[in-house]
Motif scaffolding. Structure first.
Motif, PDB file in Angstrom:
ATOM      1  N   ASP A  23      28.103 -57.005  77.394  1.00 53.60           N
ATOM      2  CA  ASP A  23      29.026 -57.419  76.337  1.00 53.60           C
ATOM      3  C   ASP A  23      30.495 -57.337  76.744  1.00 53.60           C
ATOM      4  OD1 ASP A  23      26.771 -57.745  74.735  1.00 53.60           O
ATOM      5  OD2 ASP A  23      26.917 -55.730  73.887  1.00 53.60           O
ATOM      6  N   GLY A  24      30.777 -56.828  77.947  1.00 51.22           N
ATOM      7  CA  GLY A  24      32.163 -56.727  78.399  1.00 51.22           C
ATOM      8  C   GLY A  24      32.981 -55.741  77.586  1.00 51.22           C
ATOM      9  N   VAL A  25      32.416 -54.553  77.348  1.00 50.83           N
ATOM     10  CA  VAL A  25      33.065 -53.588  76.460  1.00 50.83           C
ATOM     11  C   VAL A  25      33.462 -52.304  77.190  1.00 50.83           C
ATOM     12  CG1 VAL A  25      32.026 -54.452  74.330  1.00 50.83           C
ATOM     13  CG2 VAL A  25      30.749 -52.835  75.746  1.00 50.83           C
ATOM     14  N   ASP A  26      33.684 -52.383  78.483  1.00 60.34           N
ATOM     15  CA  ASP A  26      34.036 -51.189  79.254  1.00 60.34           C
ATOM     16  C   ASP A  26      35.246 -50.459  78.667  1.00 60.34           C
ATOM     17  OD1 ASP A  26      31.971 -51.796  80.925  1.00 60.34           O
ATOM     18  OD2 ASP A  26      33.198 -52.281  82.676  1.00 60.34           O
ATOM     19  N   GLU A  27      36.284 -51.207  78.300  1.00 62.22           N
ATOM     20  CA  GLU A  27      37.508 -50.570  77.812  1.00 62.22           C
ATOM     21  C   GLU A  27      37.275 -49.816  76.517  1.00 62.22           C
ATOM     22  OE1 GLU A  27      41.040 -52.947  77.800  1.00 62.22           O
ATOM     23  OE2 GLU A  27      40.475 -54.029  79.613  1.00 62.22           O
ATOM     24  N   GLU A  28      36.373 -50.325  75.660  1.00 62.31           N
ATOM     25  CA  GLU A  28      36.079 -49.649  74.399  1.00 62.31           C
ATOM     26  C   GLU A  28      35.169 -48.439  74.601  1.00 62.31           C
ATOM     27  OE1 GLU A  28      36.843 -53.990  73.335  1.00 62.31           O
ATOM     28  OE2 GLU A  28      35.836 -52.889  74.924  1.00 62.31           O
ATOM     29  N   ILE A  29      34.299 -48.506  75.607  1.00 61.85           N
ATOM     30  CA  ILE A  29      33.361 -47.417  75.860  1.00 61.85           C
ATOM     31  C   ILE A  29      34.033 -46.235  76.554  1.00 61.85           C
ATOM     32  CG2 ILE A  29      31.365 -46.764  77.284  1.00 61.85           C
ATOM     33  CD1 ILE A  29      30.115 -49.449  76.623  1.00 61.85           C
ATOM     34  N   LEU A  30      34.943 -46.505  77.463  1.00 64.51           N
ATOM     35  CA  LEU A  30      35.529 -45.450  78.297  1.00 64.51           C
ATOM     36  C   LEU A  30      36.070 -44.244  77.526  1.00 64.51           C
ATOM     37  CD1 LEU A  30      37.202 -47.350  81.244  1.00 64.51           C
ATOM     38  CD2 LEU A  30      35.842 -45.270  81.459  1.00 64.51           C
ATOM     39  N   PRO A  31      36.777 -44.420  76.406  1.00 66.26           N
ATOM     40  CA  PRO A  31      37.312 -43.239  75.714  1.00 66.26           C
ATOM     41  C   PRO A  31      36.234 -42.316  75.141  1.00 66.26           C
ATOM     42  CG  PRO A  31      38.457 -45.233  75.015  1.00 66.26           C
ATOM     43  CD  PRO A  31      37.250 -45.672  75.794  1.00 66.26           C
ATOM     44  N   MET A  32      34.980 -42.784  75.059  1.00 66.13           N
ATOM     45  CA  MET A  32      33.925 -41.999  74.418  1.00 66.13           C
ATOM     46  C   MET A  32      33.002 -41.299  75.400  1.00 66.13           C
ATOM     47  SD  MET A  32      32.860 -44.467  71.230  1.00 66.13           S
ATOM     48  CE  MET A  32      32.771 -45.979  72.195  1.00 66.13           C
ATOM     49  N   ILE A  33      33.209 -41.520  76.715  1.00 64.66           N
ATOM     50  CA  ILE A  33      32.330 -40.920  77.718  1.00 64.66           C
ATOM     51  C   ILE A  33      33.110 -39.925  78.567  1.00 64.66           C
ATOM     52  CG2 ILE A  33      30.847 -42.968  77.764  1.00 64.66           C
ATOM     53  CD1 ILE A  33      32.178 -43.723  80.435  1.00 64.66           C
ATOM     54  N   SER A  34      32.386 -39.204  79.424  1.00 64.27           N
ATOM     55  CA  SER A  34      33.056 -38.229  80.286  1.00 64.27           C
ATOM     56  C   SER A  34      32.972 -38.588  81.767  1.00 64.27           C
ATOM     57  CB  SER A  34      32.480 -36.827  80.049  1.00 64.27           C
ATOM     58  OG  SER A  34      31.076 -36.839  80.039  1.00 64.27           O
ATOM     59  N   SER A  35      32.018 -39.448  82.132  1.00 66.81           N
ATOM     60  CA  SER A  35      31.868 -39.863  83.535  1.00 66.81           C
ATOM     61  C   SER A  35      31.543 -41.348  83.595  1.00 66.81           C
ATOM     62  CB  SER A  35      30.760 -39.070  84.232  1.00 66.81           C
ATOM     63  OG  SER A  35      31.078 -37.696  84.306  1.00 66.81           O
ATOM     64  N   ALA A  36      32.197 -42.061  84.532  1.00 68.44           N
ATOM     65  CA  ALA A  36      31.978 -43.497  84.704  1.00 68.44           C
ATOM     66  C   ALA A  36      31.389 -43.768  86.073  1.00 68.44           C
ATOM     67  CB  ALA A  36      33.294 -44.256  84.549  1.00 68.44           C
ATOM     68  N   ASN A  48      39.218 -56.089  92.414  1.00 69.20           N
ATOM     69  CA  ASN A  48      40.074 -56.075  91.228  1.00 69.20           C
ATOM     70  C   ASN A  48      39.426 -55.319  90.071  1.00 69.20           C
ATOM     71  OD1 ASN A  48      42.236 -57.622  92.343  1.00 69.20           O
ATOM     72  ND2 ASN A  48      40.994 -59.459  92.090  1.00 69.20           N
ATOM     73  N   ILE A  49      38.129 -55.523  89.897  1.00 67.66           N
ATOM     74  CA  ILE A  49      37.423 -54.821  88.822  1.00 67.66           C
ATOM     75  C   ILE A  49      37.388 -53.322  89.104  1.00 67.66           C
ATOM     76  CG2 ILE A  49      35.178 -54.497  87.721  1.00 67.66           C
ATOM     77  CD1 ILE A  49      34.694 -57.500  88.090  1.00 67.66           C
ATOM     78  N   MET A  50      37.077 -52.953  90.343  1.00 66.84           N
ATOM     79  CA  MET A  50      37.037 -51.533  90.686  1.00 66.84           C
ATOM     80  C   MET A  50      38.384 -50.870  90.402  1.00 66.84           C
ATOM     81  SD  MET A  50      34.738 -50.959  94.131  1.00 66.84           S
ATOM     82  CE  MET A  50      35.022 -52.492  95.004  1.00 66.84           C
ATOM     83  N   HIS A  51      39.449 -51.510  90.845  1.00 73.85           N
ATOM     84  CA  HIS A  51      40.781 -50.917  90.647  1.00 73.85           C
ATOM     85  C   HIS A  51      41.102 -50.790  89.156  1.00 73.85           C
ATOM     86  CE1 HIS A  51      45.333 -50.896  91.810  1.00 73.85           C
ATOM     87  NE2 HIS A  51      44.865 -49.687  91.556  1.00 73.85           N
ATOM     88  N   ARG A  52      40.757 -51.798  88.375  1.00 72.48           N
ATOM     89  CA  ARG A  52      41.036 -51.761  86.933  1.00 72.48           C
ATOM     90  C   ARG A  52      40.287 -50.621  86.250  1.00 72.48           C
ATOM     91  NH1 ARG A  52      38.544 -53.993  82.465  1.00 72.48           N
ATOM     92  NH2 ARG A  52      37.071 -55.116  83.786  1.00 72.48           N
ATOM     93  N   ILE A  53      39.006 -50.448  86.585  1.00 72.10           N
ATOM     94  CA  ILE A  53      38.220 -49.395  85.946  1.00 72.10           C
ATOM     95  C   ILE A  53      38.716 -48.016  86.365  1.00 72.10           C
ATOM     96  CG2 ILE A  53      35.916 -48.405  85.672  1.00 72.10           C
ATOM     97  CD1 ILE A  53      36.298 -51.054  84.212  1.00 72.10           C
ATOM     98  N   VAL A  54      39.088 -47.860  87.629  1.00 73.27           N
ATOM     99  CA  VAL A  54      39.630 -46.576  88.082  1.00 73.27           C
ATOM    100  C   VAL A  54      40.891 -46.223  87.299  1.00 73.27           C
ATOM    101  CG1 VAL A  54      40.748 -45.403  90.019  1.00 73.27           C
ATOM    102  CG2 VAL A  54      38.615 -46.642  90.386  1.00 73.27           C
ATOM    103  N   ARG A  55      41.777 -47.197  87.127  1.00 68.85           N
ATOM    104  CA  ARG A  55      43.009 -46.929  86.375  1.00 68.85           C
ATOM    105  C   ARG A  55      42.722 -46.588  84.925  1.00 68.85           C
ATOM    106  NH1 ARG A  55      46.926 -51.908  87.653  1.00 68.85           N
ATOM    107  NH2 ARG A  55      44.954 -52.975  87.267  1.00 68.85           N
ATOM    108  N   LEU A  56      41.780 -47.305  84.307  1.00 73.44           N
ATOM    109  CA  LEU A  56      41.419 -47.019  82.918  1.00 73.44           C
ATOM    110  C   LEU A  56      40.791 -45.641  82.790  1.00 73.44           C
ATOM    111  CD1 LEU A  56      39.929 -50.468  81.835  1.00 73.44           C
ATOM    112  CD2 LEU A  56      41.948 -49.363  80.854  1.00 73.44           C
TER     113      LEU A  56
END
Length: 258
Positions: A23-36, A48-56
């Protein structure tokens, strides 16, 4: 209560270029978890995706881990590739290295290592592959946490070799009577309330219902919810809310695993 404190992990960055898995919801999920668990390019993910997720992840205080898969973009890493153990481990180390540089670029360290999909299931039953992988990890970074199923050969080998491990519980996958998940290439939409109650039962009782209708004991340190499961955001929201309401603490596994 069997598990008053757990890690909550989720697979992240599983797209490629303009294509997104789930569903492309990584940004919404990240604040609710402890490990990605961040896809590292072979089954999904790109620089580009890896860098974006690391920064988030850094923004939200979420610990990061490498999530390497088979070299199978077309099949999303859910098709087994037959190759010698050292070749498969070289592929994993290559992917770990890619994510590690983006972590360093953002002043972070990688907390854990978790193979993806069919590779995860292959490692779980293959002693030679497990030993080869663990030897390589110990040469690179001995303190790197390895995510495994408690029922797997990998868990037994890791304990023998002194590799720190994190035992996983899969919220959105079925279990068989051996304590292993039932591997599937495609998951349908799940009821968030049923998934959340399954996780709560595992935390409180240390048990899970199998596909045969029996309850079995299950040991774990971290609960996994896949971001590519349809409705993943609702599943994470509902599960997190129920765990919070029942006083179960969510924190990164590196805070309580030695």
């Amino acid at each position: 209560m069997k598990h008053p404190r757990i890690d909550l992990n989720c697979d992240m960055g599983e797209g490629f270029g303009m294509w997104v898995i789930g569903d492309g919801v990584d940004e919404e999920i990240l604040p609710m978890i402890s490990s990605a668990n961040i896809a590292t390019g072979f089954h999904a993910g790109d620089p580009n995706i890896m860098h974006r997720i690391v920064r988030l992840a850094k923004t939200h205080g979420v610990r990061i881990g490498a999530h390497p898969g088979f070299r199978d973009l077309v099949g999303f890493g859910r098709r087994r590739i037959v190759a010698p153990a050292d070749e498969l481990v070289n592929d994993m180390i290559y992917q770990l290295g890619a994510l590690r540089e983006f972590a360093r670029l953002n002043g972070l360290r990688i907390q854990h290592f978790k193979p993806h999909g069919a590779l995860y299931m292959q490692v779980a039953v293959d002693e030679e592959l497990s030993r080869t992988m663990i030897r390589a990890l110990q040469q690179i970074e001995p303190t790197l946490l390895l995510m495994v199923m408690e029922s797997s050969i990998t868990y037994k080998v890791a304990k023998e070799m002194g590799q720190p491990v994190v035992r996983e519980f899969y919220a959105d996958r079925d279990y068989d009577t051996t304590g292993s998940i039932v591997f599937t290439r495609r998951v349908g939409r799940l009821d968030p309330d049923i998934v959340a109650q399954k996780v709560l039962k595992a935390c409180v009782e240390g048990r899970v219902r199998t596909v045969d209708g029996d309850d079995i004991d299950i040991g774990f340190d971290s609960v996994c919810i896949h971001s590519d499961t349809p409705g993943a955001l609702d599943i994470v929201k509902t599960t997190r809310a129920l765990l919070d309401a029942n006083g179960i603490q969510i924190s990164p596994c590196s805070d309580f695993i030695e």
